[in-house]
Design a protein around this motif. Structure first.
Motif, PDB file in Angstrom:
ATOM      1  N   TYR A  88       0.830  -1.211   0.000  1.00 50.98           N
ATOM      2  CA  TYR A  88       0.000   0.000   0.000  1.00 50.98           C
ATOM      3  C   TYR A  88       0.862   1.259   0.000  1.00 50.98           C
ATOM      4  O   TYR A  88       0.541   2.240  -0.683  1.00 50.98           O
ATOM      5  CB  TYR A  88      -0.963   0.010   1.195  1.00 50.98           C
ATOM      6  CG  TYR A  88      -2.157  -0.881   0.974  1.00 50.98           C
ATOM      7  CD1 TYR A  88      -3.140  -0.537   0.058  1.00 50.98           C
ATOM      8  CD2 TYR A  88      -2.290  -2.077   1.673  1.00 50.98           C
ATOM      9  CE1 TYR A  88      -4.231  -1.352  -0.157  1.00 50.98           C
ATOM     10  CE2 TYR A  88      -3.377  -2.903   1.465  1.00 50.98           C
ATOM     11  CZ  TYR A  88      -4.346  -2.536   0.539  1.00 50.98           C
ATOM     12  OH  TYR A  88      -5.427  -3.352   0.324  1.00 50.98           O
ATOM     13  N   ALA A  89       1.936   1.257   0.759  1.00 47.16           N
ATOM     14  CA  ALA A  89       2.851   2.411   0.755  1.00 47.16           C
ATOM     15  C   ALA A  89       3.443   2.606  -0.629  1.00 47.16           C
ATOM     16  O   ALA A  89       3.567   3.742  -1.101  1.00 47.16           O
ATOM     17  CB  ALA A  89       3.963   2.202   1.788  1.00 47.16           C
ATOM     18  N   GLN A  90       3.782   1.522  -1.307  1.00 48.63           N
ATOM     19  CA  GLN A  90       4.311   1.614  -2.671  1.00 48.63           C
ATOM     20  C   GLN A  90       3.264   2.207  -3.607  1.00 48.63           C
ATOM     21  O   GLN A  90       3.576   3.073  -4.418  1.00 48.63           O
ATOM     22  CB  GLN A  90       4.752   0.228  -3.164  1.00 48.63           C
ATOM     23  CG  GLN A  90       5.325   0.213  -4.559  1.00 48.63           C
ATOM     24  CD  GLN A  90       6.657   0.942  -4.651  1.00 48.63           C
ATOM     25  OE1 GLN A  90       7.456   0.895  -3.732  1.00 48.63           O
ATOM     26  NE2 GLN A  90       6.879   1.631  -5.742  1.00 48.63           N
ATOM     27  N   ALA A  91       2.009   1.756  -3.480  1.00 43.93           N
ATOM     28  CA  ALA A  91       0.943   2.241  -4.351  1.00 43.93           C
ATOM     29  C   ALA A  91       0.610   3.703  -4.079  1.00 43.93           C
ATOM     30  O   ALA A  91       0.360   4.475  -5.002  1.00 43.93           O
ATOM     31  CB  ALA A  91      -0.301   1.375  -4.175  1.00 43.93           C
ATOM     32  N   ILE A  92       0.627   4.118  -2.822  1.00 46.32           N
ATOM     33  CA  ILE A  92       0.225   5.481  -2.467  1.00 46.32           C
ATOM     34  C   ILE A  92       1.378   6.470  -2.587  1.00 46.32           C
ATOM     35  O   ILE A  92       1.228   7.537  -3.173  1.00 46.32           O
ATOM     36  CB  ILE A  92      -0.357   5.508  -1.035  1.00 46.32           C
ATOM     37  CG1 ILE A  92      -1.651   4.684  -0.990  1.00 46.32           C
ATOM     38  CG2 ILE A  92      -0.619   6.935  -0.572  1.00 46.32           C
ATOM     39  CD1 ILE A  92      -2.186   4.431   0.407  1.00 46.32           C
TER      40      ILE A  92
END
Length: 131
Positions: A88-92
């Motif tokens: 999620y951190a990578q996506a956001i």
């Protein structure tokens, strides 16, 4: 580990018994007794391991009583980070931090969880048997 021992007893050891013992009935009985002995030994080892874990859990020293749960929670935190938070951190944000989980820790996690599940199952089985 038991499956590896039984596989070994059913493969190479069984083959040696078949070659060395001409009496088929005796050979079959020997192979059966080896398998029973292996299962009995594995059961005794599991019981000993369970007693060690129970003794640690009853320890008056907090670290001795809690080191296994702390270790399992630490490994779980790494898994949550790598497979839940980091994606999620990578996506956001376009960047994330993953932590390496070496193979020995994976093994420790599977043994730890397996031991816990087996221990709880055995505990419930004994409680039901006594009733």
């Amino acid at each position: 580990m038991l499956s590896a021992v039984l596989s070994f007893l059913g493969g190479p050891v069984a083959s040696i018994i078949d070659k060395a013992v001409p009496d088929r009935e005796l050979a079959t009985r020997l192979k059966h007794e080896l398998q029973v002995a292996a299962i009995s030994q594995e059961s005794a080892l599991a019981k000993s391991a369970g007693e060690i874990i129970a003794a640690e859990a009853r320890s008056d020293h907090p670290l001795a009583a809690q080191w296994r749960p702390i270790l399992m929670l630490s490994i779980t935190a790494i898994l949550l980070n790598n497979y839940l938070f980091a994606p999620y951190a990578q996506a956001i944000f376009g960047a994330s931090v993953t932590l390496e989980l070496p193979d020995p820790l994976w093994t420790l996690l599977t043994v730890g969880v397996g031991g816990y599940v087996m221990g709880r199952s055995a505990e419930k089985a004994v409680r039901n048997w006594k009733n």
